[in-house]
Write an enzyme that holds these catalytic residues in place. Sequence first.
Site, short mmCIF file in Angstrom:
data_model
loop_
_atom_site.label_atom_id
_atom_site.label_comp_id
_atom_site.label_asym_id
_atom_site.label_seq_id
_atom_site.Cartn_x
_atom_site.Cartn_y
_atom_site.Cartn_z
N GLU A 1 19.50 6.33 12.66
CA GLU A 1 18.68 7.11 13.61
C GLU A 1 18.38 8.46 13.00
O GLU A 1 19.01 8.85 12.02
CB GLU A 1 19.49 7.35 14.91
CG GLU A 1 19.79 6.08 15.65
CD GLU A 1 20.86 6.29 16.71
OE1 GLU A 1 21.10 7.44 17.13
OE2 GLU A 1 21.45 5.28 17.12
N LYS B 1 18.70 12.41 12.95
CA LYS B 1 19.66 13.38 13.48
C LYS B 1 18.87 14.53 14.09
O LYS B 1 18.33 15.39 13.40
CB LYS B 1 20.60 13.88 12.39
CG LYS B 1 21.72 14.73 12.99
CD LYS B 1 22.83 14.96 12.02
CE LYS B 1 24.01 15.67 12.67
NZ LYS B 1 23.67 16.90 13.35
N ASP C 1 17.77 17.79 15.99
CA ASP C 1 18.35 19.12 15.91
C ASP C 1 18.21 19.82 17.26
O ASP C 1 17.33 20.64 17.47
CB ASP C 1 17.63 19.91 14.82
CG ASP C 1 18.53 20.96 14.23
OD1 ASP C 1 19.69 21.05 14.66
OD2 ASP C 1 18.07 21.69 13.34
N TYR D 1 20.71 8.63 22.61
CA TYR D 1 21.19 7.92 21.43
C TYR D 1 22.48 7.14 21.64
O TYR D 1 22.93 6.46 20.74
CB TYR D 1 21.29 8.82 20.19
CG TYR D 1 22.06 10.12 20.35
CD1 TYR D 1 23.41 10.13 20.63
CD2 TYR D 1 21.40 11.33 20.17
CE1 TYR D 1 24.10 11.31 20.75
CE2 TYR D 1 22.08 12.53 20.30
CZ TYR D 1 23.44 12.52 20.59
OH TYR D 1 24.12 13.69 20.70
N LYS E 1 23.02 14.17 5.88
CA LYS E 1 22.19 15.36 6.02
C LYS E 1 21.11 15.44 4.93
O LYS E 1 21.30 14.97 3.82
CB LYS E 1 23.06 16.63 5.95
CG LYS E 1 24.09 16.75 7.05
CD LYS E 1 23.51 17.17 8.38
CE LYS E 1 23.47 18.62 8.66
NZ LYS E 1 24.64 19.39 8.87
N CYS F 1 10.14 53.93 -16.81
CA CYS F 1 9.66 52.55 -16.93
C CYS F 1 10.49 51.79 -17.97
O CYS F 1 10.68 52.28 -19.08
CB CYS F 1 8.19 52.58 -17.34
SG CYS F 1 7.54 50.96 -17.77
N CYS G 1 7.82 51.29 -21.07
CA CYS G 1 7.23 52.37 -21.87
C CYS G 1 7.94 53.71 -21.68
O CYS G 1 7.53 54.71 -22.26
CB CYS G 1 5.74 52.52 -21.55
SG CYS G 1 5.47 53.24 -19.91
N CYS H 1 5.12 52.65 -12.44
CA CYS H 1 5.21 53.31 -13.74
C CYS H 1 3.95 54.15 -13.88
O CYS H 1 2.85 53.69 -13.57
CB CYS H 1 5.26 52.24 -14.82
SG CYS H 1 4.68 52.81 -16.41
N CYS I 1 1.39 52.03 -21.33
CA CYS I 1 2.43 51.06 -20.98
C CYS I 1 1.96 49.66 -21.39
O CYS I 1 1.01 49.12 -20.80
CB CYS I 1 2.73 51.10 -19.48
SG CYS I 1 4.01 49.91 -19.03
S1 IVH Z 1 25.79 10.10 17.66
C1 IVH Z 1 30.72 10.55 18.01
N1 IVH Z 1 23.26 10.24 17.12
O1 IVH Z 1 24.89 15.44 16.00
C2 IVH Z 1 29.45 11.35 17.93
N2 IVH Z 1 24.47 12.27 17.29
O2 IVH Z 1 27.24 16.30 14.43
C3 IVH Z 1 28.26 10.49 18.10
N3 IVH Z 1 23.05 14.25 16.95
O3 IVH Z 1 27.02 16.21 18.66
C4 IVH Z 1 27.03 11.25 17.98
N4 IVH Z 1 21.16 13.20 16.64
O4 IVH Z 1 24.51 16.58 18.97
C5 IVH Z 1 24.39 10.94 17.32
N5 IVH Z 1 20.98 10.18 16.65
C6 IVH Z 1 22.10 10.87 16.86
C7 IVH Z 1 22.11 12.28 16.82
C8 IVH Z 1 23.34 12.93 17.04
C9 IVH Z 1 21.75 14.37 16.72
C10 IVH Z 1 23.99 15.39 17.07
C11 IVH Z 1 24.81 15.38 18.31
C12 IVH Z 1 26.22 15.43 17.84
C13 IVH Z 1 26.09 15.98 16.46
C14 IVH Z 1 27.23 15.56 15.59
#
Ligand code: IVH
Length: 674
Positions: free
Chosen positions: A116, A118, A120, A228, A315, A409, A412, A427, A433
Amino acid sequence: MTNIDIITQMRALIQALKKHNHAYYVLDNPVITDGEYDSLRAKLVELESNFPHLKQPDSPIDDVGGEPLPFFTQITHDIPMLSLGNVFDKDDIANFVRRVNDRLDDKSKNPKFEMELKLDGLAVSLKYVNGIFTQAVTRGDGRVGEDITHNVRTIRNLPLVLPDCVDIELLEVRGEVLMPKAGFAKLNQDSHAKGEKTFANPRNAAAGSLRQLNPNIAKARPLAFYGYSVIQGLPNNIDTQSGAMEFLKHQGFDVSPFKVVANLGQIDEFYQATMSGRDELPFEIDGMVVKVNSLALQEDLGFLSREPRWATAYKFPATTATTRLLDVEWQVGRTGQLTPVGKLDPINVGGVTVSNVTLHNFGEIQRLGVMIGDVVSVHRAGDVIPKVSGVMMDLRDDNVREVSLPTTCPVCASPVVLPEGEALARCTGGFICTAQVQEALKHFVSRRAMDIDGLGSQWLVKFFEMGFIKTVADIYRLSDKVDVLQNLEGLGEKSVANILFAIEKSKATTLPRFIFALGIRGVGESTALNLAQHFGKLDDLQKASVEELLKVVDIGQITAQNIHEFFNNTHNMVIVNDLIALGVHWQAVVKDVGNAPLDNQTWVVTGTLSGMGRDEAKAHLQALGAKVSGSVSAKTTALLAGEKAGSKLDKATELGVRVVGEDEFMAMLAKYGR
Ligand code: IVH
């Protein structure tokens, strides 16, 4: 390193991490970037793993992070909300897969993984009782979070009723609340216009919106929820994470793209593909999450301390890294400006090794408060030149020394001046120069100036060092030296002929290009065009007084004085006359006489135009008789605003200046036959 040194370093890092955790989680106002935070944390992890016997009892490394705010109702999670381990490269992810396999029995080995994005944002846990949304809680410290039901209820893409779940007594869904990029940009733009506080990034904007007692604030913010995981109440017939994601989708939740993969190669493929498409996503992500797809195997694998063994965050490479500033050297530019260049302990920033970084000017050094020996964070965005984005004051030790502006400088030895209130030191050597002369030569031949593409800067500098070229006029005298040139190592008959041909060709130029090529301080391409249009003839420009020059659009006192001084300097005039005598020429410019369609109008161009570059748009406007200025004022006739127009658009709106979009502009060009 003695034990005392190690403990001192650990204490400094712990204190810094605690301070930044507080700023981030409690105040929603981080003072350093995630990359900077990660590198502080990584340093502490490294020290702790090398010297486990010295590990400090209050180390924050094992904390999930975050203290619940005191004024929200505290809720204990039925099942703790844990964190994920991080991996950063192919070896790490291969180790993760290996560790998973090592723990599985033979019949379960080589499990499928589900990947999936991640997201933010901010993790939240939602409860639905018989299909009705009843509660939303933040992660808090993982065990106890804060009740933010009133805010989450306002999120527009969150289903409040799940018609298919009336039979499920308790459904607990976890996911991320985030602010999409577009909404974030708009929110910050609006806040900026109102003089209110802006947010550092979308995640902090999302967090700031949720940590409000008044739900109307969250309601006014463009938040979104992406599910998720299903923690409680998932129908028994669903036995995979991908199945749980499909279930969430089916109930009306948004989920981010996910994919089931069978091996490391496929993990890497999806990771790479997502990373390259990252900028096109509507929200920010900082990596991928790789999860064992079978829920039964997840259960078998369990948790290690506070992280699941069945999932990890893979990451993306950080675009910010920290390293030590070893020294600062000063480079001398064409107009004598001294640019400080930071010499770094080489560091990999998002896949590129960086060892030099521009510090722009002395003012920037003061703004950053940076000293030689400091640990600095270096940021690289896309193809942009890396820059120092911050100084890790927490890590400053006694060995730092101030960056001092040289008084003479470095090339020069002429005196250096830093005019009052200016950021750029200069300068004063001018033509004596060699650094300035070489840069001026490079500017003269450059593509947008005289465009002598056959004469590369390497040869130009070589000819200068050999004494063949002392001033720009000497470029047009190189043809007298054919024999000598042909005998230089690396240059044959053919290359000399090519160079001379390019030089000859450049003689036919335009007045704006010629003015620009002279390299007068403050006279860029656009000013050169305005000057050419205003005066029509070089002669008239040369004779112009400061008062006359001030009548030209966009020219202020300092530039007017620079131009005046330039043409009243005998040395410069000899060169200009030599150039003309040697054959440099241009077609007469039709002087602004007051009958073109946009005569007496002043336009400003901003933002990104989809159909042409800004320079091209300016050229069209100037050809139609308009003056083009760099800043919006009450005298501006119109602002041509493309996509992502920023402060100039705000200013125009504020002053009631007419704003012309790209479509209207194209229609206007068509109307005037351009
Ligand atoms: S699963 C046991 N899925 O990442 C933890 N986390 O560093 C299971 N996050 O606290 C988390 N996208 O805020 C999961 N697709 C994703 C995610 C995700 C972002 C964040 C979440 C979590 C943190 C962990």
